[in-house]
Design a protein around this motif. Structure first.
Motif, short mmCIF file in Angstrom:
data_model
loop_
_atom_site.label_atom_id
_atom_site.label_comp_id
_atom_site.label_asym_id
_atom_site.label_seq_id
_atom_site.Cartn_x
_atom_site.Cartn_y
_atom_site.Cartn_z
N GLU A 278 -13.00 0.86 9.36
CA GLU A 278 -11.67 1.47 9.32
C GLU A 278 -11.76 2.80 8.57
OE1 GLU A 278 -8.60 -0.17 6.67
OE2 GLU A 278 -7.23 -0.06 8.37
N PHE B 57 -9.19 5.17 8.42
CA PHE B 57 -7.88 5.48 7.85
C PHE B 57 -7.70 6.98 7.69
CE2 PHE B 57 -4.25 3.62 5.29
CZ PHE B 57 -3.87 2.73 6.27
N GLU C 39 -1.59 -8.95 5.41
CA GLU C 39 -1.65 -7.96 6.50
C GLU C 39 -2.64 -6.89 6.07
OE1 GLU C 39 -0.63 -8.30 9.36
OE2 GLU C 39 0.82 -9.92 9.13
N PRO D 75 0.84 -1.21 0.00
CA PRO D 75 0.00 0.00 0.00
C PRO D 75 0.87 1.26 0.00
CG PRO D 75 0.24 -0.76 2.24
CD PRO D 75 1.11 -1.64 1.40
N TRP D 76 0.20 2.40 0.08
CA TRP D 76 0.91 3.69 -0.04
C TRP D 76 1.26 4.31 1.30
CZ3 TRP D 76 -2.38 6.38 2.87
CH2 TRP D 76 -3.73 6.01 2.84
N ALA E 180 -3.10 -7.85 -9.93
CA ALA E 180 -3.87 -9.09 -10.14
C ALA E 180 -3.12 -10.03 -11.08
CB ALA E 180 -5.25 -8.75 -10.70
N GLY F 186 -6.55 -4.56 7.10
CA GLY F 186 -7.03 -3.39 7.83
C GLY F 186 -7.22 -3.64 9.32
N GLY F 187 -7.59 -2.59 10.03
CA GLY F 187 -7.79 -2.73 11.47
C GLY F 187 -8.73 -1.67 12.03
N LYS G 97 5.18 -4.98 -6.24
CA LYS G 97 4.31 -4.01 -6.89
C LYS G 97 3.87 -2.96 -5.87
CE LYS G 97 0.05 -3.40 -7.54
NZ LYS G 97 0.02 -1.94 -7.32
N ILE H 1 -7.26 -11.47 -3.28
CA ILE H 1 -5.96 -12.12 -3.46
C ILE H 1 -5.95 -13.50 -2.81
CG2 ILE H 1 -3.53 -11.93 -2.72
CD1 ILE H 1 -3.77 -8.92 -3.42
N THR I 218 0.15 -6.50 1.70
CA THR I 218 -0.31 -5.57 2.73
C THR I 218 -1.25 -4.59 2.06
OG1 THR I 218 1.72 -5.76 4.02
CG2 THR I 218 0.39 -3.80 4.40
N CYS J 167 -2.21 1.10 9.79
CA CYS J 167 -3.11 -0.06 9.92
C CYS J 167 -3.38 -0.40 11.38
CB CYS J 167 -2.53 -1.25 9.18
SG CYS J 167 -0.83 -1.58 9.65
N SER K 153 -5.78 -3.37 1.89
CA SER K 153 -7.14 -3.38 2.45
C SER K 153 -7.66 -4.80 2.60
CB SER K 153 -8.06 -2.59 1.52
OG SER K 153 -8.09 -3.23 0.25
P1 NAD Z 1 -5.50 -1.48 -1.30
O1 NAD Z 1 -5.89 -2.86 -0.89
O2 NAD Z 1 -6.44 -0.69 -2.10
O3 NAD Z 1 -4.16 -1.58 -2.18
C1 NAD Z 1 -2.97 -2.14 -1.67
C2 NAD Z 1 -2.14 -2.64 -2.81
O4 NAD Z 1 -2.77 -3.78 -3.38
C3 NAD Z 1 -1.97 -1.67 -3.96
O5 NAD Z 1 -0.68 -1.86 -4.51
C4 NAD Z 1 -3.06 -2.10 -4.93
O6 NAD Z 1 -2.79 -1.72 -6.26
C5 NAD Z 1 -3.03 -3.61 -4.75
N1 NAD Z 1 -4.28 -4.33 -4.97
C6 NAD Z 1 -5.52 -4.00 -4.51
N2 NAD Z 1 -6.41 -4.94 -4.88
C7 NAD Z 1 -5.71 -5.89 -5.55
C8 NAD Z 1 -6.07 -7.13 -6.18
N3 NAD Z 1 -7.33 -7.58 -6.20
N4 NAD Z 1 -5.09 -7.85 -6.77
C9 NAD Z 1 -3.82 -7.42 -6.76
N5 NAD Z 1 -3.43 -6.25 -6.21
C10 NAD Z 1 -4.36 -5.50 -5.61
O7 NAD Z 1 -5.04 -0.73 0.01
P2 NAD Z 1 -4.54 0.80 0.12
O8 NAD Z 1 -5.72 1.69 0.03
O9 NAD Z 1 -3.39 1.04 -0.81
O10 NAD Z 1 -3.95 0.80 1.61
C11 NAD Z 1 -4.71 1.05 2.72
C12 NAD Z 1 -5.10 -0.25 3.38
O11 NAD Z 1 -3.95 -1.01 3.71
C13 NAD Z 1 -5.81 -0.04 4.70
O12 NAD Z 1 -6.90 -0.91 4.79
C14 NAD Z 1 -4.77 -0.40 5.73
O13 NAD Z 1 -5.25 -0.82 6.96
C15 NAD Z 1 -4.02 -1.45 5.04
N6 NAD Z 1 -2.67 -1.59 5.61
C16 NAD Z 1 -2.41 -2.69 6.36
C17 NAD Z 1 -1.17 -2.84 6.95
C18 NAD Z 1 -0.86 -4.06 7.76
O14 NAD Z 1 0.32 -4.35 7.95
N7 NAD Z 1 -1.82 -4.78 8.26
C19 NAD Z 1 -0.19 -1.86 6.77
C20 NAD Z 1 -0.50 -0.75 6.01
C21 NAD Z 1 -1.76 -0.63 5.41
#
Ligand code: NAD
Length: 485
Positions: free
Chosen positions: A382, A384, A249, A150-151, A212, A251-252, A175, A235, A226, A283, A228
């Motif tokens: 969540e 965020f 890993e 994630p970002w 994907a 959300g929370g 990625k 995945i 890591t 998170c 959502s």
């Molecule tokens: P997101 O799930 O939208 O995207 C995360 C990454 O996954 C991005 O690179 C995205 O392009 C990719 N992605 C999303 N759906 C996918 C799919 N179906 N197949 C393949 N790749 C896919 O999350 P976000 O908005 O970038 O990040 C915020 C979320 O991340 C929050 O829910 C937060 O809690 C969570 N987070 C968790 C942790 C942890 O360690 N538990 C740490 C940081 C962030």
């Protein structure tokens, strides 16, 4: 303006062949600060093929842990040599504060050394007594890994995939999130400077379609994700269909439980940092603050006083505590949640609006809600964002019940007059990690394993490294005495 027209594939820069680009918009200025190409499916395939070759025929899986650790130390040194651009690019691309960027950046080397020390504890080959005779139990690298991130803390999360995978002998294709692809280019530069062998690290940029394609690729053996909970769900299904290991890993919606009568003077900075750091975009944010009804007014006043003295502003300035949210849609989501909290009867005692003096940038004032019922949307979903909800209880059982009434189970905190009491209560919370009286967040280098909708499997520590290993049992011939392994 950061502009690139290449990808880091198999350890070298390769000119992009696709026509699609990611324009990265600064959350603080709303100006385009970077432009990088989206990887085509052919380019993702090339990255996986390079990793496959490195695993099947290259030296990497056959090096010792000590040799791989030396490579990674050179890699970290090369990343550290890029400190200024690493901080600036991450602040530019996702709006994290300079303070948070420094905190994460300074943690890179200790994080690697923790992994190395944990890796040294793993028995890669051990002889055990079986039912009949002896068994040689081997732990072998799982193969080629896909890391999807994630970002919210770009470099720190990317290396949290790269370090353990590479240390265990597994080439990795990373990625990054489409919101924060710029700083990852520094990791490619560092890999070249450190002389990482061909194929062991690739970085492919793009959004969900690129991710994907990567996680579904037949050349991948394990996925570490890591992000959502929704993304993790998709995945996990892809990996299940391919019988492929996956670490999630997600959300929370973590709880900070303040035990009755605890003097919070010393702990308020930890409570505020644990819930609102990175403008709440962490998170493990403990943004449900669960306090005894008799302590509520005192703790709320301390929270409000502390947060009010913190600085919201330009994330590039070294003393800023609260920067903007990473995306416009993130800001709009936070506004919707705040409206929902008000509509459901919660009361804002701090913030609740965009700052009037910041018309540009995706800022939202740090917000404290009181009169929150744990069933409300702001306590269940969540957010965020920089929104904290204070929820009251009348006895310990009720406090624990509120903490555990969540579909998530990632972080947590307990504040207590007596640390032993705090640890006892921590054992009753259904979650992956708990801080007691200001201990470090996210497990502090211990296993980090979200429960319920917060994840599957563990990251970090011996257990996290184990995700990159497969077991093999070699049954030894009767009477055979193995040499020392
Ligand atoms: P997101 O799930 O939208 O995207 C995360 C990454 O996954 C991005 O690179 C995205 O392009 C990719 N992605 C999303 N759906 C996918 C799919 N179906 N197949 C393949 N790749 C896919 O999350 P976000 O908005 O970038 O990040 C915020 C979320 O991340 C929050 O829910 C937060 O809690 C969570 N987070 C968790 C942790 C942890 O360690 N538990 C740490 C940081 C962030």
């Amino acid at each position: 303006m950061f502009e690139r027209e290449d990808h880091f594939i198999g350890g070298r820069w390769v000119s992009a062949r696709g026509s699609e680009f990611l324009d990265v918009v600064s959350p603080s200025t709303e100006e385009v600060v970077g432009r990088v190409p989206v990887a085509t499916t052919d380019e993702v395939d090339a990255a996986v093929a390079a990793a496959r070759a490195a695993f099947d025929d290259g030296p990497w899986p056959r090096l010792s842990v000590a040799e791989r650790a030396e490579h990674l130390r050179r890699f970290v040194a090369a990343v550290e040599a890029r400190r200024e651009p690493a901080l600036r690019l991450q602040i530019d691309e996702m709006g994290m504060t300079h303070k948070f960027a420094v905190e994460n950046f300074d943690g890179l080397r200790p994080s690697l050394e923790r992994y190395v020390a944990d890796a040294e504890k793993i028995a890669f080959a051990e002889v055990r007594e079986g039912v009949v005779g002896k068994v040689l139990v081997l732990r072998e690298p799982v193969g080629v890994v896909a890391g999807v991130t994630p970002w919210n803390s770009p470099i720190a999360v990317e290396v949290s995939k790269i370090f353990p995978a590479l240390l265990m002998g597994c080439p990795i294709v990373v990625k990054p999130a489409p919101e924060s692809p710029l700083s990852a280019y520094l990791l490619g530069e560092a890999a070249i400077e450190a002389g990482l062998p061909e194929g062991v690290l690739s970085i492919v940029n793009g959004g969900v379609p690129v991710g994907a394609h990567l996680v579904d690729h037949p050349g991948i053996d394990h996925v570490t994700f890591t992000g959502s909970t929704g993304g993790g769900h998709v995945i996990a299904q892809t990996c299940a269909a391919r019988f492929r290991g996956v670490t999630l890993e997600l959300g929370g919606k973590s709880a900070a439980v303040v035990l009755p009568g605890t003097d919070m003077t010393e702990y308020v900075p930890s409570l505020v940092g644990g819930s609102l750091r990175n403008s709440g975009q962490i998170c493990v944010s403990t943004n449900r603050v669960i306090v005894h009804e008799d302590d509520r007014d005192r703790v709320v006043q301390q929270l409000v006083d502390h947060i009010s003295a913190m600085k919201l502003g330009d994330p590039h300035e070294p003393d800023t505590d609260f920067g903007p949210l990473a995306a416009k849609r993130q800001l709009e989501k936070v506004e919707q949640f705040v409206a929902s909290g008000r509509a459901q009867g919660a009361k804002v005692v701090l913030g609740g609006v965009r700052p009037a003096d910041r018309p540009t940038g995706w800022y939202f004032e740090p917000t404290v809600f009181v009169d929150v019922d744990n069933g409300m949307e702001i306590a269940q979903e969540e957010i965020f964002g920089p929104v904290l909800s204070v929820i009251t209880y009348s006895d310990e059982d009720e406090a624990i019940a509120i903490a555990n009434d969540s579909k998530y189970g990632l972080g947590g905190a307990v504040f207590a007059t007596d640390a032993e009491e705090g640890i006892r209560v921590a054992t009753r919370i259904v979650t992956g990690t708990v801080q007691v009286n200001g201990g470090p967040p996210a497990g502090g280098g211990g296993p980090f394993a979200g429960r319920k909708h917060s994840g599957m499997g563990a990251e970090r520590a011996v257990e996290g490294l184990g995700a990159f290993l497969e077991l093999k049992s070699v049954t030894l011939p009767p009477g055979y005495e193995p040499a020392a392994v």
